[in-house]
Design an enzyme around this catalytic site. Structure first.
Site, PDB file in Angstrom:
ATOM      1  N   GLU A  43       0.858  -1.186   0.000  1.00 51.62           N
ATOM      2  CA  GLU A  43       0.000   0.000   0.000  1.00 51.62           C
ATOM      3  C   GLU A  43       0.892   1.234   0.000  1.00 51.62           C
ATOM      4  O   GLU A  43       1.604   1.487   0.970  1.00 51.62           O
ATOM      5  CB  GLU A  43      -0.905   0.008   1.239  1.00 51.62           C
ATOM      6  CG  GLU A  43      -1.711   1.283   1.430  1.00 51.62           C
ATOM      7  CD  GLU A  43      -2.338   1.386   2.809  1.00 51.62           C
ATOM      8  OE1 GLU A  43      -2.514   2.526   3.303  1.00 51.62           O
ATOM      9  OE2 GLU A  43      -2.662   0.336   3.402  1.00 51.62           O
ATOM     10  N   THR A  72      -4.071   6.296   2.324  1.00 52.35           N
ATOM     11  CA  THR A  72      -4.339   7.685   2.695  1.00 52.35           C
ATOM     12  C   THR A  72      -5.100   8.395   1.572  1.00 52.35           C
ATOM     13  O   THR A  72      -4.795   9.528   1.196  1.00 52.35           O
ATOM     14  CB  THR A  72      -3.038   8.446   3.042  1.00 52.35           C
ATOM     15  OG1 THR A  72      -2.170   7.592   3.798  1.00 52.35           O
ATOM     16  CG2 THR A  72      -3.341   9.661   3.920  1.00 52.35           C
ATOM     17  N   LYS A 132     -11.183  -0.704   7.863  1.00 54.65           N
ATOM     18  CA  LYS A 132      -9.894  -0.454   8.509  1.00 54.65           C
ATOM     19  C   LYS A 132     -10.154   0.276   9.823  1.00 54.65           C
ATOM     20  O   LYS A 132     -10.685   1.388   9.821  1.00 54.65           O
ATOM     21  CB  LYS A 132      -9.011   0.396   7.585  1.00 54.65           C
ATOM     22  CG  LYS A 132      -7.769   0.959   8.250  1.00 54.65           C
ATOM     23  CD  LYS A 132      -7.002   1.833   7.274  1.00 54.65           C
ATOM     24  CE  LYS A 132      -5.848   2.549   7.955  1.00 54.65           C
ATOM     25  NZ  LYS A 132      -5.046   3.344   7.014  1.00 54.65           N
TER      26      LYS A 132
END
Length: 228
Positions: A43, A72, A132
């Protein structure tokens, strides 16, 4: 890969390495080190300078071997740019419903950030593929995941923040489907001093914990079933 295959790969490996780096060059080193350590997932956070271009480069050079995602991702515009660059999954630190809906419409897997039960429900309703929980370590760690699994037994949680070599097994035992691991795996000092072998070894250690813990859980489940 289609979204289902991406989901299965993440569940199978059980680790999503979060790469935050001071430069695209460092991020490339981190991605390669993670792959060498046996984790074919990375990621790349949008905080990395030139993140979108880096994602595009990684997809082109190693996309057949490594699952490349964007982290993000704060809004729909960022999500669109990451998808256009070839990102196969998106990760957000918090809940932006428009981004979740957009990803679902585009057929791209998204791990939506959430913390409270209300946010978990909203993310699921919007079409998030994984939830998440961030920052998990600061709100109870594995105990918090276990508490959430009570009302949400089928929701696939991926805790991020507070996942270390010492706590990884606890998070899995609490019901996490996979683990988001940043600095404990991709150590900033290892990148700064150009020592990728440290990251390679970290990846191997975390994978071993996942494998051992899952085997332990399967054995306990089998034993419980045989006694019924």
């Amino acid at each position: 890969m289609d979204k289902r295959q991406v989901s299965e790969r993440i569940k199978e490996i059980g680790i999503v390495p979060v790469v935050r780096a001071a430069s695209a060059g460092q991020a490339c080193i981190a991605a390669e080190a993670v792959r060498r350590g046996g984790i074919p997932i990375v990621e790349i956070t949008m905080t990395v300078p030139g993140a979108v271009e880096l994602i595009q480069e990684l997809v082109k050079n190693c996309g057949s071997e490594v699952l490349i995602g964007a982290g993000t991702v704060l809004n729909e515009d960022a999500a669109r740019r990451c998808i256009d660059a070839g990102a196969e999954f998106l990760v957000s630190p918090g809940l932006n419903l428009q981004t979740v809906v957009f990803a679902a419409r585009e057929g791209t897997l998204i791990m939506a950030g959430a913390l409270t039960p209300t946010e978990v429900m909203a993310a699921c309703d919007a079409g998030a593929d994984f939830i998440k929980i961030f920052p998990c370590g600061q709100v109870g760690g594995a105990k918090y995941i276990k508490a959430l699994k009570g009302p949400f037994p089928t929701v696939p949680f991926i805790p991020t923040g507070g996942v270390t070599l010492d706590t990884a097994a606890e998070f899995l035992l609490a019901g996490s489907v996979a683990l988001g691991i940043g600095g404990e795996l991709v150590q900033a000092e290892a990148l700064k001093t150009n020592q990728p072998e440290i990251i390679v070894e970290n990846a191997r250690k975390f994978l071993a914990i996942v494998k051992h813990t899952r085997a332990q859980m399967a054995s306990s489940s089998a034993a419980a079933t045989s006694t019924r």
